[in-house]
Scaffold this motif. Structure first.
Motif, short mmCIF file in Angstrom:
data_model
loop_
_atom_site.label_atom_id
_atom_site.label_comp_id
_atom_site.label_asym_id
_atom_site.label_seq_id
_atom_site.Cartn_x
_atom_site.Cartn_y
_atom_site.Cartn_z
N ALA A 263 0.86 -1.19 0.00
CA ALA A 263 0.00 0.00 0.00
C ALA A 263 0.89 1.23 0.00
CB ALA A 263 -0.92 0.00 1.22
N VAL A 264 0.94 1.93 -1.14
CA VAL A 264 1.69 3.17 -1.27
C VAL A 264 0.68 4.30 -1.48
CG1 VAL A 264 3.43 4.44 -2.57
CG2 VAL A 264 3.69 1.97 -2.22
N MET A 265 0.54 5.13 -0.45
CA MET A 265 -0.48 6.18 -0.46
C MET A 265 -1.86 5.59 -0.80
SD MET A 265 1.53 9.49 -2.05
CE MET A 265 2.11 8.65 -3.51
N SER A 266 -2.10 4.40 -0.29
CA SER A 266 -3.36 3.69 -0.53
C SER A 266 -3.55 2.69 0.61
CB SER A 266 -3.35 3.00 -1.90
OG SER A 266 -2.29 2.05 -1.96
N GLY A 267 -4.31 1.64 0.34
CA GLY A 267 -4.54 0.65 1.38
C GLY A 267 -4.72 -0.74 0.82
N PHE A 268 -4.65 -1.73 1.69
CA PHE A 268 -4.92 -3.11 1.29
C PHE A 268 -5.65 -3.82 2.42
CE2 PHE A 268 -0.83 -3.64 3.48
CZ PHE A 268 -1.07 -4.76 4.26
N GLN A 269 -6.33 -4.90 2.06
CA GLN A 269 -7.05 -5.72 3.04
C GLN A 269 -6.89 -7.20 2.68
OE1 GLN A 269 -11.19 -4.44 3.10
NE2 GLN A 269 -10.88 -3.45 5.06
N ARG A 270 -6.77 -8.00 3.71
CA ARG A 270 -6.87 -9.45 3.58
C ARG A 270 -7.83 -9.88 4.70
NH1 ARG A 270 -4.61 -7.93 -0.19
NH2 ARG A 270 -2.76 -8.76 -1.26
N LYS A 271 -9.03 -10.27 4.34
CA LYS A 271 -10.04 -10.59 5.34
C LYS A 271 -11.03 -11.59 4.77
CE LYS A 271 -13.00 -7.37 6.34
NZ LYS A 271 -13.60 -6.07 6.72
N GLY A 272 -11.90 -12.10 5.65
CA GLY A 272 -12.89 -13.08 5.22
C GLY A 272 -12.29 -14.47 5.13
N ARG A 273 -12.81 -15.27 4.20
CA ARG A 273 -12.34 -16.64 3.99
C ARG A 273 -11.12 -16.64 3.07
NH1 ARG A 273 -14.40 -20.19 7.72
NH2 ARG A 273 -16.60 -19.76 8.06
N TRP A 274 -9.95 -16.69 3.67
CA TRP A 274 -8.74 -16.80 2.89
C TRP A 274 -7.75 -17.66 3.68
CZ3 TRP A 274 -3.84 -14.02 3.81
CH2 TRP A 274 -3.81 -13.35 5.04
N THR A 275 -6.67 -18.07 3.05
CA THR A 275 -5.69 -18.93 3.70
C THR A 275 -4.42 -18.14 3.97
OG1 THR A 275 -6.56 -20.91 2.62
CG2 THR A 275 -4.35 -21.05 3.54
N MET A 276 -4.10 -18.00 5.24
CA MET A 276 -2.89 -17.32 5.65
C MET A 276 -1.69 -18.22 5.35
SD MET A 276 -1.22 -14.87 7.23
CE MET A 276 0.47 -14.82 7.85
#
Length: 241
Positions: A98-111
């Motif tokens: 995230a460069v001057m922005s954002g990111f998300q990792r959420k919900g049903r995903w595999t870490m």
């Protein structure tokens, strides 16, 4: 008196006293409060037929009837099945930027076993509450430069924080909480410069709703329960009949 008696058949004084005895037993056992008892007792002595007497005790156990036992202890709630969430593999995603922005990792995903992320003048969120895990021990390598990364874990997961902060920092508040048997271990490492990496422990939305519903049911049960035994009656029914 029986349930199949002719409703229009006249009731006797003995029939009325039999019903009154059931009501007194119900009051003593807490099945009726004083107000309900008085109303039903008045209706009993006013009744002239079996049809008028029958509804008064329809929801009360008669003498000699065995009532089903009610457990007064709450059964333990089974914890999550962590074995079903350790799935192996490479993971759904292994990095984020995230460069001057954002990111998300959420919900049903595999870490994955190792997830690397960078937040520069931006922010990111890594939510593990509903995630599966590639291994029993996983690592989040977070780099926050004038930005921030939030890591959210569910209850039961052990958290270890090893990051370094310069004019910034890593959140250590969730460290030291023992993990549940079979739960994954999350290690948070990385570097924070004029930024921060936060770690929070939260319930899922579904779990919050379940707990809220349980508390609502408990309040309803307390309100509908018998009144305190030392509550004074509003009138002396012994002298009225």
């Amino acid at each position: 008196m029986t349930d199949d008696a002719v409703p229009d058949l006249r009731a006797s004084d003995a029939d009325r006293e039999q019903v009154a005895g059931i009501l007194r037993d119900a009051l003593a056992e807490g099945r009726l409060d004083m107000e309900e008892f008085e109303e039903r007792l008045d209706a009993t002595y006013r009744a002239r037929t079996y049809g008028e007497l029958t509804p008064i005790t329809r929801d009360l156990p008669a003498a000699g009837v065995t009532v089903p036992a009610v457990s007064l202890t709450k059964d333990p709630v089974a914890g999550p099945d962590w074995s079903g969430r350790i799935v192996g593999g490479e993971g759904s995603s292994t990095w984020a930027v995230a460069v001057m922005s954002g990111f998300q990792r959420k919900g049903r995903w595999t870490m994955p076993r190792r997830f690397t992320c960078l937040a520069f003048w931006g922010g990111g969120e890594i939510d593990l509450r509903e995630a599966n895990f590639a291994d029993r021990e996983v690592e989040i390598n977070a780099i926050a430069i004038m930005g921030g990364v939030d890591v959210i874990v569910p209850p039961g997961v052990e958290v270890v924080v090893r990051g370094i902060g310069i004019m910034g920092g890593f959140d250590h508040r969730e460290e030291g909480v023992p993990g549940e048997p079979g739960a994954p271990r999350v290690i948070v490492t990385g570097f924070a410069l004029w930024g921060g990496v936060g770690v929070q422990r939260k319930l899922t939305r579904a779990e919050k709703l379940r707990i809220r519903e349980e508390r609502r049911q408990e309040k309803l049960e307390r309100r509908s329960g018998p009144r305190e035994l030392d509550e004074p009656p509003r009138r002396n029914w012994h002298g009225e009949h």
